[in-house]
Design a protein around this motif. Structure first.
Motif, PDB file in Angstrom:
ATOM      1  N   GLN A   1       0.837  -1.189   0.000  1.00  0.00           N
ATOM      2  CA  GLN A   1       0.000   0.000   0.000  1.00  0.00           C
ATOM      3  C   GLN A   1       0.880   1.250   0.000  1.00  0.00           C
ATOM      4  OE1 GLN A   1      -1.234  -0.834   4.419  1.00  0.00           O
ATOM      5  NE2 GLN A   1      -1.949   1.195   3.882  1.00  0.00           N
ATOM      6  N   MET A   2       0.286   2.360  -0.481  1.00  0.00           N
ATOM      7  CA  MET A   2       0.957   3.658  -0.475  1.00  0.00           C
ATOM      8  C   MET A   2       0.212   4.599   0.451  1.00  0.00           C
ATOM      9  SD  MET A   2       2.075   4.397  -4.405  1.00  0.00           S
ATOM     10  CE  MET A   2       3.450   3.521  -5.151  1.00  0.00           C
ATOM     11  N   ILE A   3       0.970   5.324   1.252  1.00  0.00           N
ATOM     12  CA  ILE A   3       0.374   6.269   2.198  1.00  0.00           C
ATOM     13  C   ILE A   3       1.122   7.570   2.128  1.00  0.00           C
ATOM     14  CG2 ILE A   3      -0.473   4.486   3.786  1.00  0.00           C
ATOM     15  CD1 ILE A   3       1.939   5.036   5.535  1.00  0.00           C
ATOM     16  N   PRO A   4       0.417   8.708   2.406  1.00  0.00           N
ATOM     17  CA  PRO A   4       1.118   9.996   2.414  1.00  0.00           C
ATOM     18  C   PRO A   4       2.152  10.012   3.536  1.00  0.00           C
ATOM     19  CG  PRO A   4      -1.257  10.284   2.343  1.00  0.00           C
ATOM     20  CD  PRO A   4      -1.012   8.855   2.631  1.00  0.00           C
ATOM     21  N   TYR A   5       3.336  10.557   3.235  1.00  0.00           N
ATOM     22  CA  TYR A   5       4.396  10.702   4.230  1.00  0.00           C
ATOM     23  C   TYR A   5       4.924  12.130   4.108  1.00  0.00           C
ATOM     24  CZ  TYR A   5       8.847   9.976   6.680  1.00  0.00           C
ATOM     25  OH  TYR A   5       9.906  10.086   7.550  1.00  0.00           O
ATOM     26  N   GLY A   6       4.262  13.038   4.886  1.00  0.00           N
ATOM     27  CA  GLY A   6       4.566  14.451   4.728  1.00  0.00           C
ATOM     28  C   GLY A   6       4.155  14.891   3.334  1.00  0.00           C
ATOM     29  N   ASP A   7       5.064  15.520   2.610  1.00  0.00           N
ATOM     30  CA  ASP A   7       4.798  15.921   1.226  1.00  0.00           C
ATOM     31  C   ASP A   7       5.122  14.813   0.246  1.00  0.00           C
ATOM     32  OD1 ASP A   7       5.971  19.288   1.848  1.00  0.00           O
ATOM     33  OD2 ASP A   7       3.957  18.431   2.007  1.00  0.00           O
ATOM     34  N   ASP A   8       5.673  13.675   0.756  1.00  0.00           N
ATOM     35  CA  ASP A   8       6.068  12.578  -0.113  1.00  0.00           C
ATOM     36  C   ASP A   8       5.082  11.418   0.010  1.00  0.00           C
ATOM     37  OD1 ASP A   8       9.352  13.323   1.064  1.00  0.00           O
ATOM     38  OD2 ASP A   8       8.397  14.045  -0.773  1.00  0.00           O
ATOM     39  N   ILE A   9       5.396  10.286  -0.655  1.00  0.00           N
ATOM     40  CA  ILE A   9       4.535   9.106  -0.629  1.00  0.00           C
ATOM     41  C   ILE A   9       5.401   7.909  -0.238  1.00  0.00           C
ATOM     42  CG2 ILE A   9       3.126   7.563  -2.017  1.00  0.00           C
ATOM     43  CD1 ILE A   9       2.329   9.998  -3.679  1.00  0.00           C
ATOM     44  N   LEU A  10       4.925   7.119   0.747  1.00  0.00           N
ATOM     45  CA  LEU A  10       5.642   5.959   1.265  1.00  0.00           C
ATOM     46  C   LEU A  10       4.963   4.684   0.791  1.00  0.00           C
ATOM     47  CD1 LEU A  10       7.655   4.537   3.224  1.00  0.00           C
ATOM     48  CD2 LEU A  10       5.946   4.871   5.029  1.00  0.00           C
ATOM     49  N   PHE A  11       5.741   3.771   0.213  1.00  0.00           N
ATOM     50  CA  PHE A  11       5.215   2.460  -0.164  1.00  0.00           C
ATOM     51  C   PHE A  11       5.796   1.418   0.795  1.00  0.00           C
ATOM     52  CE2 PHE A  11       3.662  -0.932  -2.763  1.00  0.00           C
ATOM     53  CZ  PHE A  11       4.597  -1.947  -2.618  1.00  0.00           C
ATOM     54  N   ILE A  12       4.919   0.601   1.394  1.00  0.00           N
ATOM     55  CA  ILE A  12       5.362  -0.506   2.228  1.00  0.00           C
ATOM     56  C   ILE A  12       4.685  -1.786   1.708  1.00  0.00           C
ATOM     57  CG2 ILE A  12       5.879   0.824   4.307  1.00  0.00           C
ATOM     58  CD1 ILE A  12       3.138   0.169   5.372  1.00  0.00           C
ATOM     59  N   GLY A  13       5.448  -2.836   1.573  1.00  0.00           N
ATOM     60  CA  GLY A  13       4.901  -4.089   1.063  1.00  0.00           C
ATOM     61  C   GLY A  13       6.012  -5.115   0.926  1.00  0.00           C
ATOM     62  N   SER A  14       5.774  -6.101   0.093  1.00  0.00           N
ATOM     63  CA  SER A  14       6.766  -7.172  -0.089  1.00  0.00           C
ATOM     64  C   SER A  14       6.525  -7.830  -1.438  1.00  0.00           C
ATOM     65  CB  SER A  14       6.634  -8.206   1.035  1.00  0.00           C
ATOM     66  OG  SER A  14       5.338  -8.788   1.038  1.00  0.00           O
ATOM     67  N   PRO A  15       7.497  -8.622  -1.929  1.00  0.00           N
ATOM     68  CA  PRO A  15       7.329  -9.295  -3.222  1.00  0.00           C
ATOM     69  C   PRO A  15       6.177 -10.292  -3.165  1.00  0.00           C
ATOM     70  CG  PRO A  15       9.627  -9.261  -2.560  1.00  0.00           C
ATOM     71  CD  PRO A  15       8.846  -8.799  -1.381  1.00  0.00           C
ATOM     72  N   TRP A  16       5.547 -10.424  -4.283  1.00  0.00           N
ATOM     73  CA  TRP A  16       4.438 -11.378  -4.423  1.00  0.00           C
ATOM     74  C   TRP A  16       5.031 -12.662  -5.020  1.00  0.00           C
ATOM     75  CZ3 TRP A  16      -0.822  -9.735  -6.998  1.00  0.00           C
ATOM     76  CH2 TRP A  16      -1.764 -10.733  -6.746  1.00  0.00           C
ATOM     77  N   VAL A  17       5.208 -13.671  -4.183  1.00  0.00           N
ATOM     78  CA  VAL A  17       5.799 -14.935  -4.629  1.00  0.00           C
ATOM     79  C   VAL A  17       4.833 -16.083  -4.364  1.00  0.00           C
ATOM     80  CG1 VAL A  17       8.185 -14.180  -4.311  1.00  0.00           C
ATOM     81  CG2 VAL A  17       6.967 -15.188  -2.410  1.00  0.00           C
ATOM     82  N   SER A  18       4.915 -17.094  -5.208  1.00  0.00           N
ATOM     83  CA  SER A  18       3.994 -18.216  -5.069  1.00  0.00           C
ATOM     84  C   SER A  18       4.698 -19.541  -4.758  1.00  0.00           C
ATOM     85  CB  SER A  18       3.169 -18.362  -6.358  1.00  0.00           C
ATOM     86  OG  SER A  18       4.039 -18.559  -7.465  1.00  0.00           O
ATOM     87  N   SER A  19       6.039 -19.514  -4.693  1.00  0.00           N
ATOM     88  CA  SER A  19       6.749 -20.748  -4.357  1.00  0.00           C
ATOM     89  C   SER A  19       8.138 -20.391  -3.844  1.00  0.00           C
ATOM     90  CB  SER A  19       6.848 -21.660  -5.587  1.00  0.00           C
ATOM     91  OG  SER A  19       7.723 -21.101  -6.544  1.00  0.00           O
ATOM     92  N   ILE A  20       8.753 -21.383  -3.163  1.00  0.00           N
ATOM     93  CA  ILE A  20      10.103 -21.198  -2.634  1.00  0.00           C
ATOM     94  C   ILE A  20      11.097 -21.008  -3.776  1.00  0.00           C
ATOM     95  CG2 ILE A  20      11.960 -22.302  -1.331  1.00  0.00           C
ATOM     96  CD1 ILE A  20       9.739 -21.380   0.424  1.00  0.00           C
ATOM     97  N   ASP A  21      10.833 -21.698  -4.926  1.00  0.00           N
ATOM     98  CA  ASP A  21      11.768 -21.620  -6.044  1.00  0.00           C
ATOM     99  C   ASP A  21      11.877 -20.207  -6.595  1.00  0.00           C
ATOM    100  OD1 ASP A  21      10.653 -24.874  -7.263  1.00  0.00           O
ATOM    101  OD2 ASP A  21      12.208 -24.341  -5.794  1.00  0.00           O
ATOM    102  N   GLU A  22      10.783 -19.416  -6.454  1.00  0.00           N
ATOM    103  CA  GLU A  22      10.820 -18.051  -6.978  1.00  0.00           C
ATOM    104  C   GLU A  22      11.797 -17.172  -6.211  1.00  0.00           C
ATOM    105  OE1 GLU A  22       6.199 -17.658  -8.444  1.00  0.00           O
ATOM    106  OE2 GLU A  22       7.249 -15.898  -7.674  1.00  0.00           O
ATOM    107  N   LEU A  23      12.054 -17.516  -4.933  1.00  0.00           N
ATOM    108  CA  LEU A  23      12.993 -16.725  -4.142  1.00  0.00           C
ATOM    109  C   LEU A  23      14.365 -16.718  -4.787  1.00  0.00           C
ATOM    110  CD1 LEU A  23      12.161 -17.553  -0.411  1.00  0.00           C
ATOM    111  CD2 LEU A  23      11.577 -15.529  -1.709  1.00  0.00           C
ATOM    112  N   ALA A  24      14.839 -17.889  -5.184  1.00  0.00           N
ATOM    113  CA  ALA A  24      16.161 -17.994  -5.791  1.00  0.00           C
ATOM    114  C   ALA A  24      16.208 -17.224  -7.109  1.00  0.00           C
ATOM    115  CB  ALA A  24      16.517 -19.462  -6.020  1.00  0.00           C
ATOM    116  N   GLU A  25      15.086 -17.269  -7.874  1.00  0.00           N
ATOM    117  CA  GLU A  25      15.047 -16.533  -9.129  1.00  0.00           C
ATOM    118  C   GLU A  25      15.176 -15.029  -8.905  1.00  0.00           C
ATOM    119  OE1 GLU A  25      11.969 -19.723 -11.257  1.00  0.00           O
ATOM    120  OE2 GLU A  25      11.455 -17.602 -11.040  1.00  0.00           O
ATOM    121  N   LYS A  26      14.646 -14.566  -7.781  1.00  0.00           N
ATOM    122  CA  LYS A  26      14.690 -13.133  -7.467  1.00  0.00           C
ATOM    123  C   LYS A  26      15.883 -12.773  -6.591  1.00  0.00           C
ATOM    124  CE  LYS A  26       9.694 -12.521  -7.863  1.00  0.00           C
ATOM    125  NZ  LYS A  26       9.569 -13.658  -8.742  1.00  0.00           N
ATOM    126  N   LYS A  27      16.815 -13.728  -6.408  1.00  0.00           N
ATOM    127  CA  LYS A  27      18.047 -13.500  -5.629  1.00  0.00           C
ATOM    128  C   LYS A  27      17.730 -13.146  -4.181  1.00  0.00           C
ATOM    129  CE  LYS A  27      20.462 -11.822  -9.757  1.00  0.00           C
ATOM    130  NZ  LYS A  27      21.213 -10.714 -10.364  1.00  0.00           N
TER     131      LYS A  27
END
Length: 781
Positions: free
Chosen positions: A92-118
């Motif tokens: 999600q994105m939320i206002p952070y003062g005059d800027d915008i803050l994004f907090i989240g995480s990668p969308w993965v569906s298997s353990i094997d994808e972790l290695a692909e994304k280093k």
């Protein structure tokens, strides 16, 4: 990051949200988490957002420039990481003062994808549910593999070993570790084994489940019967099925469940039992419902936008169009009927709306070829309207999926801007040519701009003025203080006008009338002042001469009034003596005079009387303009009765007041002269054997309308404009001086009132005049 007493330094925040980034309003990445940098090594500070990310969801956000607080609120954001195959960030994105803050995480569906994304498990925050999901997927994969193996192993030995209890125990241990519900049923659908997860999920006890069927356990009034029929049909055919239905709990509540059924066969291929897995997907369903609601709201918003909206797929087939678009282009069908139409033909049909119709088509082709956003491109129509067109390509996973066209009718804004530009040009020319000196200064009174007229007035050139202070150039010591005070008023946003004594370049003293006001910037802050300067030196000199002339005229007027009083007294005294002497001579010699001599004496007596009346009229006329008049409350009924008692009214003429007259606040002498002259005029010019004079009044909200009517000789139309002139007597009446009606008109004009008449010769005359209920020159009176 401080909020309600909590504070996190960058290291702590990076530990909690290792994939965060902060973006300013110019779409520059200001900061990011270490795990995000690990996943995207080429990411650096101040890089553009659009260089690395693209909005996958929500669909109405295409780039960072469209981000607003209202659009972000309560919205799930999914970002595609460009140049990284199938890599998404979910958060999600939320206002952070005059800027915008994004907090989240990668969308993965298997353990094997972790290695692909280093990435490794340690790159995620400890609280991140993605870790749990990955562990669950790994556990589920292992459990399912083990489960299938065990099911097949047990099934193959079932008839021979008659369900060996040890193998079932092993199966139970494996399946029990699965977080989803697992149920084993025989070919009749009766449950012979269930894991703890199912009982925890549904609230049933084991004894209620064993020997029962999933149909009886799970069906509620909200369960879709069509889906149930499909599941039963697949069960009877010993086929694999996967459906989403509402599942009942023991307490009659329910939840959404994904039910997957797998038939189990023996070594001979005979269907011997069913392995069913039940997963609680209530939260997923809620998210899907919320997503559908959001999509519906977005669709509704687009359909009802003030702008014309057209969404096309990659083949230029219409996906969405709103009513505004149809109205703008005169399309006489409902928007939903256009879905699936080919826009290539529609553009060709619409080109005649535009002035440059050939360019309209070629420009569309160029835009579609470039596939680059186009914002607020202006199009002129033949009917005088002006449209603003924008084009936004729709790209998903680096694949062009269509494009969005928006058309906004900016005719009003364009016409307003054209008018504004014309007005600016007009006033620019006026200022350049007007006979007004224009001077602009900053807050330190330094001259920024002076027009040609000001330079002419002051005798200086623009080069000699710009950058200098006005107090040092024009003013003497006595007026410097005044201009300093006015500068303070401008800083307080106050405008006013004042006179200023100045010294020109030739040293000559002049007088300027200055109208000054504050000058503002776009934020409303005072940045100086603007003054309009009029050279009133000649006007001032004329005013001084006028005041001197008025003083001289006032003195002469007083002398003339005094002279009129003296002359009036000195003339009336011998006239009275002459009148008395003639009367004595007539009485003493009445019998000795012949008829002609007596006639001469009578004529002399009448002329003496008329001359006395003329002197009295002139004296009354001279008093009308007297500045010493005093207003008082006057009952006009009493005033008329007093006039009736002092003038001669023949017996054949009656004086009547038709309706009671009001009380007014005016000068008593002027009101006496007004009514006296009107009544006397009506009596003197009445030739009827039975005559009358009638006084009446009509009341209006703000004034009275009086009338004095008689049945006398009347006045012809050609003479009605002459009767108010001085010394005009149109009927040759010996008693008339030609002053009375002129006095009446002058009295009414001096107090801002009107007089008019309606008359018919031989029938009579009615004079009308007005008196305000309140003095118009002093509303408080």
């Amino acid at each position: 990051m401080m909020d309600k007493g909590f504070y996190f330094d960058q290291q702590s925040f990076s530990t909690l949200f290792p994939f965060y980034f902060i973006m300013d309003k110019q779409q520059r990445i200001l900061n990011f988490g270490p795990s995000l940098k690990k996943m995207i090594p080429e990411l650096n500070y101040n890089d553009s957002f659009d260089l690395f990310f693209h909005f996958k969801s929500p669909i109405f956000l295409k780039n960072a420039a469209e981000i607003t607080v209202e659009k972000l609120e309560g919205t799930l954001i999914v970002l595609t990481v460009l140049n990284h195959t199938k890599t998404f960030l979910r958060g999600q994105m939320i206002p952070y003062g005059d800027d915008i803050l994004f907090i989240g995480s990668p969308w993965v569906s298997s353990i094997d994808e972790l290695a692909e994304k280093k990435l490794e498990m340690t790159d995620f925050a400890i609280h991140d549910t993605s870790i749990d999901m990955l562990n669950m997927l790994r556990s589920l994969e292992i459990s399912n593999n083990d489960l299938k193996y065990m099911v097949h192993a047990i099934t193959s030995q079932k008839r021979e070993l008659q369900r060996d209890k040890e193998e079932i125990k092993k199966l139970s241990l494996v399946v029990s570790t699965n977080e989803n519900g697992v149920v084993l049923t025989d070919i009749n659908g009766e449950v012979f084994w269930v894991n703890e997860a199912y009982m925890s999920m549904t609230g049933y006890r084991e004894e209620s489940v064993i020997g029962n069927t999933l149909y009886r356990l799970g069906v509620s009034e909200f369960t879709d019967k069509t889906v149930l029929d499909k599941m039963l049909e697949a069960f009877r055919k010993a086929e694999v099925f996967d459906y989403e239905v509402i599942h009942k709990r023991a307490d009659e509540s329910f939840f959404w469940a994904r039910i997957k059924g797998h038939p189990v066969f023996d070594n001979l291929g005979n269907f011997i039992e069913y392995y069913t897995m039940i997963e609680d997907i209530t939260h997923e369903k809620e998210m899907q419902d919320r997503l559908k609601e959001s999509e519906q709201r977005l669709r509704s918003l687009i359909l009802n936008l003030h702008d014309g909206i057209l969404l096309e797929d990659e083949n230029r087939k219409i996906l969405l169009v709103n009513q505004k678009f149809c109205s703008m282009f005169g399309i006489p069908v409902a928007p939903e009927l256009l879905i699936g139409s080919d826009c290539t033909n529609s553009a060709e049909e619409s080109k005649d709306y535009f002035k440059d119709n050939t360019h309209f088509i070629s420009r569309i082709e160029q835009i579609l070829s470039d596939k680059q956003p186009v914002l607020h491109e202006v199009l002129e129509l033949v009917d005088g309207r002006v449209f603003s067109r924008s084009y936004i390509p729709v790209v998903i996973d680096n694949v062009h999926k269509g494009h969005l066209w928006t058309y906004e009718d900016i005719s009003l804004e364009r016409h307003f801007q054209d008018s504004l530009n014309n007005e600016k040009e007009k006033y620019r020319r006026i200022i350049e040519n007007m006979n007004i000196g224009l001077l602009e200064v900053d807050n330190d009174d330094r001259i920024l701009m002076a027009n040609q007229r000001f330079c002419t007035m002051s005798g200086y050139t623009p080069e000699e003025l710009e950058g200098k202070k006005g107090v040092d150039v024009f003013l003497n010591e006595d007026t410097k203080r005044l201009l300093t005070e006015k500068s303070q008023l401008r800083r307080s946003k106050i405008s006013d006008s004042y006179e200023l004594e100045v010294r020109g370049s030739d040293g000559e003293e002049r007088v300027w009338l200055v109208s000054g006001g504050p000058n503002y910037d776009l934020t409303g802050s005072v940045i100086g002042s603007i003054g309009l300067h009029f050279d009133i030196t000649e006007t001032r000199n004329l005013e001084i001469q006028r005041e001197q002339l008025l003083e001289r005229l006032e003195r002469q007027n007083r002398q003339l009034n005094e002279y009129a009083q003296i002359v009036s007294h000195d003339l009336k005294s011998p006239l009275r003596s002459i009148h008395s002497l003639i009367t004595f001579i007539k009485e003493d010699n009445d019998k000795e005079f012949n008829e002609q001599t007596a006639k001469y004496f009578n004529l002399i007596q009448e002329k003496v009387e008329k001359m006395e009346l003329l002197i009295q009229g002139i004296l009354a006329y001279s008093k009308i303009d007297s500045p010493t008049s005093r207003k008082e409350s006057i009952d006009l009924n009493d005033l008329v009765r007093s006039i009736e008692s002092i003038i001669y009214i023949p017996n054949h003429i009656s004086l009547q007041i038709k309706r009671p007259l009001p009380t007014v606040k005016e000068d008593l002498f002027r009101m006496q002269q007004l009514f006296l002259n009107l009544i006397s005029n009506a009596i003197n010019y009445n030739d009827k054997s039975i005559g009358f004079v009638e006084i009446d009044v009509e009341e209006e909200p703000l004034r009275y309308i009086f009338s004095v009517r008689d049945n006398g000789i009347g006045i012809s139309t050609r003479n009605q404009s002459r009767i108010f002139k001085m010394f005009e007597s149109i009927n040759g009446n010996e008693k008339s001086t030609g002053i009375g009606l002129n006095i009446v008109k002058k009295i009414l004009e001096n107090i801002g009132e009107e007089i008019w008449l309606i008359s018919e010769e031989g029938v009579g005359t009615t004079f009308y005049f007005t008196l305000q209920k309140h003095d118009k020159r002093n509303p408080k009176s």
